[in-house]
Design a protein around this motif. Structure first.
Motif, PDB file in Angstrom:
ATOM      1  N   PHE A 182      67.360  69.927  97.928  1.00 10.36           N
ATOM      2  CA  PHE A 182      67.257  68.539  98.366  1.00 10.36           C
ATOM      3  C   PHE A 182      65.621  68.092  97.627  1.00 10.36           C
ATOM      4  N   GLU A 183      64.815  69.349  97.158  1.00 11.42           N
ATOM      5  CA  GLU A 183      63.665  68.675  96.459  1.00 11.42           C
ATOM      6  C   GLU A 183      63.909  68.951  95.109  1.00 11.42           C
ATOM      7  N   TYR A 184      64.736  69.584  94.501  1.00  7.22           N
ATOM      8  CA  TYR A 184      64.988  69.908  93.015  1.00  7.22           C
ATOM      9  C   TYR A 184      66.094  69.052  92.467  1.00  7.22           C
ATOM     10  N   VAL A 185      67.204  68.928  93.137  1.00  3.28           N
ATOM     11  CA  VAL A 185      68.389  67.961  92.705  1.00  3.28           C
ATOM     12  C   VAL A 185      67.935  66.748  92.400  1.00  3.28           C
ATOM     13  N   LYS A 186      68.200  66.381  91.237  1.00  9.77           N
ATOM     14  CA  LYS A 186      67.699  65.007  90.757  1.00  9.77           C
ATOM     15  C   LYS A 186      68.884  64.071  91.309  1.00  9.77           C
ATOM     16  N   GLN A 187      68.534  62.809  91.760  1.00 11.52           N
ATOM     17  CA  GLN A 187      69.192  61.734  92.431  1.00 11.52           C
ATOM     18  C   GLN A 187      69.475  60.648  91.211  1.00 11.52           C
ATOM     19  N   THR A 188      70.381  60.596  90.411  1.00 10.35           N
ATOM     20  CA  THR A 188      70.410  59.744  89.449  1.00 10.35           C
ATOM     21  C   THR A 188      71.096  58.310  89.733  1.00 10.35           C
ATOM     22  N   ASP A 189      71.835  58.296  90.945  1.00 11.10           N
ATOM     23  CA  ASP A 189      72.376  56.885  91.467  1.00 11.10           C
ATOM     24  C   ASP A 189      71.494  56.615  92.742  1.00 11.10           C
ATOM     25  N   PRO A 190      70.827  55.441  92.741  1.00  9.67           N
ATOM     26  CA  PRO A 190      70.056  55.366  94.043  1.00  9.67           C
ATOM     27  C   PRO A 190      71.034  54.871  95.128  1.00  9.67           C
ATOM     28  N   LEU A 191      72.056  54.765  94.907  1.00  5.86           N
ATOM     29  CA  LEU A 191      73.075  54.420  96.084  1.00  5.86           C
ATOM     30  C   LEU A 191      73.696  55.478  96.796  1.00  5.86           C
ATOM     31  N   MET A 192      73.862  56.827  95.928  1.00  6.88           N
ATOM     32  CA  MET A 192      74.384  57.800  96.549  1.00  6.88           C
ATOM     33  C   MET A 192      73.365  58.376  97.854  1.00  6.88           C
ATOM     34  N   PRO A 193      74.371  59.097  98.707  1.00  2.00           N
ATOM     35  CA  PRO A 193      73.710  59.441  99.983  1.00  2.00           C
ATOM     36  C   PRO A 193      72.656  60.478  99.715  1.00  2.00           C
TER      37      PRO A 193
END
Length: 211
Positions: A182-193
């Motif tokens: 949760f801390e390190y995986v980058k969220q590239t799409d702001p719409l993803m859960p």
């Protein structure tokens, strides 16, 4: 020349339409986490479903409609029957999503969460814990970088009695792995859960208190 102009105008319209979709979705997703009643979440679910009807090639609107019903079970003072009714609504949407998007890890993860929330008494524990485990395994197979996989597995183990192989000690490694992801995986799409992080942290705190 007319053909070039037509293509150009279509491209502009497509970009504008896409931008409007993303803007509307982001606004509604932010609202989803701010609302604090099942009635408001029902209305928001209806909005997501309307977006889904207009955007039939996208899975996220129906996904968030389902998650509205799931989230509603965390609020208000619902008895078991009321919770199951909300989960039935979520399940109906998940069933349709799985027919069209069987390769999406997040849908499997949401299915696992629904199964976990079905455990409203001990008589339902074995059945739905096994179903949740199966959905989690499928979510992991589809995307091992999904932190909700390890959060949900840890949660499932945490709430399983020790004499059935569960408990806080067994759950802790998965919960710790989820926390790091949760801390390190980058969220590239702001719409993803993004759900799961807060409860994962709460379960880890309980694990620490039991050490």
């Amino acid at each position: 020349m007319k053909t070039i102009i037509t293509i150009f105008l279509v491209a502009i319209a497509t970009v504008a339409f896409s931008s409007k979709y993303e803007e509307t979705m982001k606004t509604n997703i932010d609202k989803l986490y701010a609302l604090n009643s099942s009635v408001e979440l029902q209305a928001l679910a209806n909005q997501f479903e309307r977006i889904g009807m207009a955007e039939q090639d996208k899975w996220l609107p129906s996904y968030y409609a389902a998650y509205c019903f799931v989230r509603s079970t965390f609020l208000d003072e619902m008895d078991a029957d009321a919770k199951h009714k909300q989960l039935d609504k979520a399940q109906s949407l998940i069933d349709e999503l799985q027919k069209k998007y069987s390769e999406e890890s997040e849908i499997c993860a949401l299915q696992a969460l629904v199964y976990q929330l079905r455990i409203t008494d001990m008589s339902k524990g074995a059945k739905y814990s096994m179903k949740a485990s199966s959905a989690i395994a499928e979510a992991e197979k589809l995307n091992a970088e999904n932190p909700r996989v390890y959060y949900l597995r840890g949660s499932n183990t945490f709430h399983t009695p020790k004499f059935f192989g569960g408990g806080a000690e067994k759950a802790k490694p998965d919960l710790e792995k989820a926390a790091k992801m949760f801390e390190y995986v980058k969220q590239t799409d702001p719409l993803m859960p993004t759900w799961g992080n807060i409860h994962n942290g709460q379960l880890l705190e309980q694990c620490a208190n039991l050490d």
